[in-house]
Motif scaffolding. Structure first.
Motif, PDB file in Angstrom:
ATOM      1  N   LEU A 106       0.854  -1.179   0.000  1.00  0.00           N
ATOM      2  CA  LEU A 106       0.000   0.000   0.000  1.00  0.00           C
ATOM      3  C   LEU A 106       0.890   1.229   0.000  1.00  0.00           C
ATOM      4  CD1 LEU A 106      -2.696   1.561   0.393  1.00  0.00           C
ATOM      5  CD2 LEU A 106      -2.390   1.220   2.860  1.00  0.00           C
ATOM      6  N   ASN A 107       0.735   2.100  -0.994  1.00  0.00           N
ATOM      7  CA  ASN A 107       1.507   3.336  -1.098  1.00  0.00           C
ATOM      8  C   ASN A 107       0.597   4.516  -0.775  1.00  0.00           C
ATOM      9  OD1 ASN A 107       3.882   1.965  -2.072  1.00  0.00           O
ATOM     10  ND2 ASN A 107       2.853   1.762  -4.033  1.00  0.00           N
ATOM     11  N   VAL A 108       0.884   5.190   0.320  1.00  0.00           N
ATOM     12  CA  VAL A 108       0.029   6.279   0.792  1.00  0.00           C
ATOM     13  C   VAL A 108       0.743   7.615   0.606  1.00  0.00           C
ATOM     14  CG1 VAL A 108      -1.294   7.205   2.715  1.00  0.00           C
ATOM     15  CG2 VAL A 108      -0.986   4.726   2.497  1.00  0.00           C
ATOM     16  N   SER A 109       0.172   8.465  -0.214  1.00  0.00           N
ATOM     17  CA  SER A 109       0.704   9.809  -0.429  1.00  0.00           C
ATOM     18  C   SER A 109       0.177  10.724   0.679  1.00  0.00           C
ATOM     19  CB  SER A 109       0.270  10.333  -1.805  1.00  0.00           C
ATOM     20  OG  SER A 109       0.732  11.647  -2.014  1.00  0.00           O
ATOM     21  N   VAL A 110       1.086  11.419   1.359  1.00  0.00           N
ATOM     22  CA  VAL A 110       0.713  12.238   2.516  1.00  0.00           C
ATOM     23  C   VAL A 110       0.549  13.702   2.109  1.00  0.00           C
ATOM     24  CG1 VAL A 110       1.398  12.994   4.826  1.00  0.00           C
ATOM     25  CG2 VAL A 110       1.943  10.677   4.059  1.00  0.00           C
ATOM     26  N   ASN A 111      -0.618  14.250   2.404  1.00  0.00           N
ATOM     27  CA  ASN A 111      -0.897  15.670   2.165  1.00  0.00           C
ATOM     28  C   ASN A 111      -0.947  16.383   3.516  1.00  0.00           C
ATOM     29  OD1 ASN A 111      -1.376  15.172  -0.668  1.00  0.00           O
ATOM     30  ND2 ASN A 111      -3.322  14.284  -0.050  1.00  0.00           N
ATOM     31  N   VAL A 112      -0.174  17.457   3.664  1.00  0.00           N
ATOM     32  CA  VAL A 112      -0.090  18.177   4.937  1.00  0.00           C
ATOM     33  C   VAL A 112      -0.768  19.540   4.798  1.00  0.00           C
ATOM     34  CG1 VAL A 112       1.431  19.088   6.728  1.00  0.00           C
ATOM     35  CG2 VAL A 112       2.073  17.013   5.483  1.00  0.00           C
ATOM     36  N   ARG A 113      -1.732  19.799   5.687  1.00  0.00           N
ATOM     37  CA  ARG A 113      -2.413  21.099   5.669  1.00  0.00           C
ATOM     38  C   ARG A 113      -1.445  22.191   6.130  1.00  0.00           C
ATOM     39  NH1 ARG A 113      -6.277  17.906   8.502  1.00  0.00           N
ATOM     40  NH2 ARG A 113      -8.061  17.308   7.196  1.00  0.00           N
ATOM     41  N   PRO A 114      -1.535  23.385   5.565  1.00  0.00           N
ATOM     42  CA  PRO A 114      -0.655  24.482   5.997  1.00  0.00           C
ATOM     43  C   PRO A 114      -1.015  24.959   7.408  1.00  0.00           C
ATOM     44  CG  PRO A 114      -2.266  25.260   4.389  1.00  0.00           C
ATOM     45  CD  PRO A 114      -2.409  23.775   4.439  1.00  0.00           C
ATOM     46  N   HIS A 115      -0.067  25.612   8.062  1.00  0.00           N
ATOM     47  CA  HIS A 115      -0.259  26.157   9.414  1.00  0.00           C
ATOM     48  C   HIS A 115      -0.417  27.659   9.318  1.00  0.00           C
ATOM     49  CE1 HIS A 115       0.583  26.955  13.711  1.00  0.00           C
ATOM     50  NE2 HIS A 115       0.221  25.699  13.898  1.00  0.00           N
ATOM     51  N   ASP A 116      -1.188  28.235  10.230  1.00  0.00           N
ATOM     52  CA  ASP A 116      -1.414  29.681  10.161  1.00  0.00           C
ATOM     53  C   ASP A 116      -0.273  30.496  10.760  1.00  0.00           C
ATOM     54  OD1 ASP A 116      -1.803  28.901  12.746  1.00  0.00           O
ATOM     55  OD2 ASP A 116      -3.707  29.938  13.040  1.00  0.00           O
ATOM     56  N   LEU A 117       0.658  29.832  11.436  1.00  0.00           N
ATOM     57  CA  LEU A 117       1.766  30.562  12.058  1.00  0.00           C
ATOM     58  C   LEU A 117       3.125  30.128  11.528  1.00  0.00           C
ATOM     59  CD1 LEU A 117       2.546  32.612  14.253  1.00  0.00           C
ATOM     60  CD2 LEU A 117       2.646  30.703  15.891  1.00  0.00           C
ATOM     61  N   PHE A 118       3.302  28.824  11.295  1.00  0.00           N
ATOM     62  CA  PHE A 118       4.588  28.278  10.891  1.00  0.00           C
ATOM     63  C   PHE A 118       4.591  27.914   9.409  1.00  0.00           C
ATOM     64  CE2 PHE A 118       4.122  26.769  15.378  1.00  0.00           C
ATOM     65  CZ  PHE A 118       5.086  27.593  15.930  1.00  0.00           C
ATOM     66  N   THR A 119       5.779  28.003   8.808  1.00  0.00           N
ATOM     67  CA  THR A 119       6.013  27.420   7.496  1.00  0.00           C
ATOM     68  C   THR A 119       7.225  26.497   7.638  1.00  0.00           C
ATOM     69  OG1 THR A 119       7.408  29.288   6.816  1.00  0.00           O
ATOM     70  CG2 THR A 119       5.078  29.363   6.176  1.00  0.00           C
ATOM     71  N   ARG A 120       7.358  25.579   6.704  1.00  0.00           N
ATOM     72  CA  ARG A 120       8.408  24.571   6.810  1.00  0.00           C
ATOM     73  C   ARG A 120       9.195  24.452   5.528  1.00  0.00           C
ATOM     74  NH1 ARG A 120       7.305  18.087   7.944  1.00  0.00           N
ATOM     75  NH2 ARG A 120       9.448  17.386   7.527  1.00  0.00           N
ATOM     76  N   ARG A 121      10.502  24.327   5.659  1.00  0.00           N
ATOM     77  CA  ARG A 121      11.386  24.042   4.535  1.00  0.00           C
ATOM     78  C   ARG A 121      12.321  22.920   4.963  1.00  0.00           C
ATOM     79  NH1 ARG A 121      13.174  30.317   3.552  1.00  0.00           N
ATOM     80  NH2 ARG A 121      11.053  31.194   3.351  1.00  0.00           N
ATOM     81  N   GLY A 122      12.041  21.737   4.478  1.00  0.00           N
ATOM     82  CA  GLY A 122      12.810  20.580   4.912  1.00  0.00           C
ATOM     83  C   GLY A 122      12.529  20.290   6.369  1.00  0.00           C
ATOM     84  N   VAL A 123      13.568  20.329   7.210  1.00  0.00           N
ATOM     85  CA  VAL A 123      13.376  20.090   8.648  1.00  0.00           C
ATOM     86  C   VAL A 123      13.426  21.389   9.440  1.00  0.00           C
ATOM     87  CG1 VAL A 123      14.237  17.728   8.609  1.00  0.00           C
ATOM     88  CG2 VAL A 123      15.849  19.620   8.912  1.00  0.00           C
ATOM     89  N   ASP A 124      13.511  22.521   8.772  1.00  0.00           N
ATOM     90  CA  ASP A 124      13.565  23.818   9.445  1.00  0.00           C
ATOM     91  C   ASP A 124      12.190  24.480   9.458  1.00  0.00           C
ATOM     92  OD1 ASP A 124      16.293  23.574   9.917  1.00  0.00           O
ATOM     93  OD2 ASP A 124      16.821  24.496   8.005  1.00  0.00           O
TER      94      ASP A 124
END
Length: 387
Positions: free
Chosen positions: A261-279
């Motif tokens: 089973l291959n599950v593609s993960v969709n992440v909802r955006p946050h109203d305070l934080f943004t993410r680039r890689g692990v930062d």
């Protein structure tokens, strides 16, 4: 058989699209037609199935190459009438079920040998992979979460235990292939008469005929069903990444292992934080007085709140780093950082007294208090003097 749409058209792509474009288009279309969003919409369910079928072919370099050369017939031997379709059955070479048959019949197969379908037709075969997707919140992606999800896949028939035969029924050796599971077929081609070996159409490659097929699976040994599973999503998963769950795909054939089973993960955006890689990145507003005088401020992070000392004379746009306050590396016990940008908020709707006080304060400032401003006007003055 209904005419199939072009796989590139199904995903809204042009032929020659890159792997990233194919993956991005699949995610978009899969989200659009996902059964969870349209529980009673049969048309959406068919669209979702069509999208998965297109992605399964175009995401596989070998299947895609065959599809680009021969169309649907290159990846579906039953398309256009199958083995009995004459010249329309496979790219103008009547009767060939796949590309490997053409190479095998014309050139004796790869490596000078002959591929033995007879020995592999009724051998255990791995089940196909199943593609799905799941949507999670930003913080769930950072910290990890368990999600219950529903998938549709092929499972071993519980009524016949995967044999394809009804209870107390008998089996007999297939008279078409004599138990081998495959048959030899002579073909007339532009190169002369050649022979090819293919799966026996009568017994489906099993070598045996079931007298009374199972009423539930109709002799296939597998049934399509919907299952509820718990998916463990690790901390640090990012938007667009795919989780593979071993053995949760379609059940295998002839005792073969199940697919994944291959599950593609969709992440909802946050109203305070943004993410680039692990930062992690965020902004915090501070007052004019805090920027001038310095202050201890509370900074939100994905792990909680931390205190940070804003130094005197901090300028708007200054960025500072909080080490180890970012996202966990997948499979590692280390973390990224958080970068915080300071934004000095200019006060609005001042009273007359506040304006007078602010003007007095501004009048009291010297050149050393506003080095950037002084430097700017000196450069501007020299520029005009040169003209």
């Amino acid at each position: 058989m209904a005419e199939k749409r072009d796989y590139y058209e199904v995903l809204g792509l042009q032929k020659g699209a890159s792997e990233d474009e194919i993956k991005k288009a699949f995610k978009t279309m899969a989200r659009k037609y996902h059964p969870d969003l349209h529980p009673d919409d049969k048309e959406a369910a068919e669209k979702f199935k069509e999208v998965n079928e297109a992605y399964e072919v175009l995401s596989d370099s070998q299947k895609r190459a065959r599809y680009d050369q021969f169309g649907h017939a290159g990846v579906d031997p039953n398309y256009g009438g199958g083995a009995g379709a004459g010249a329309g059955g496979f790219g103008g070479f009547g009767g060939f079920s796949d590309v490997s048959d053409i190479f095998e019949s014309f050139f004796g197969g790869f490596g000078g040998g002959s591929r033995s379908t007879a020995s592999s037709a009724n051998a255990p075969r791995r089940g196909g992979d199943v593609n799905s997707n799941v949507t999670i919140d930003f913080m769930e992606a950072c910290k990890g979460v368990k999600k219950k999800m529903r998938i549709t896949h092929m499972v071993k028939c519980d009524q016949c235990n995967g044999t394809g035969a009804d209870a107390n029924t008998t089996t007999s050796t297939c008279t078409e292939c004599h138990g081998r599971g495959s048959v030899q077929v002579n073909q007339r081609t532009p190169f002369g008469t050649v022979s090819s070996t293919r799966v026996c159409s009568r017994c489906g490659g099993k070598g045996k005929i079931v007298t009374n097929p199972c009423s539930k699976c109709r002799g296939s040994g597998r049934c399509r069903t919907t299952s509820d599973i718990e998916l463990k999503i690790p901390a640090g998963i990012d938007n667009g990444q795919v989780l593979r769950v071993g053995g949760q795909g379609d059940a295998g054939l002839n005792g073969g292992p199940s697919g994944d089973l291959n599950v593609s993960v969709n992440v909802r955006p946050h109203d305070l934080f943004t993410r680039r890689g692990v930062d992690i990145y965020c902004e915090i507003p501070i007052t004019y007085a805090q920027a001038v005088l310095g202050d201890k401020v509370t900074v939100p992070t994905i792990k909680g709140k931390v205190e940070y000392d804003i130094p005197e004379g901090t300028q708007s746009g200054t960025k500072f780093r909080l080490r180890g306050e970012g996202v966990k590396y997948l499979g590692r016990e280390s973390y990224g950082d958080q970068y915080v940008t300071v934004v000095v908020e200019v006060p609005r709707k001042l009273t007359r007294q506040q304006k007078e006080l602010l003007q007095k304060f501004d009048d009291s400032l010297e050149e050393k208090n506003q080095a950037k401003r002084q430097s700017f006007f000196e450069k501007l003055k020299r520029r005009f003097e040169q003209q």
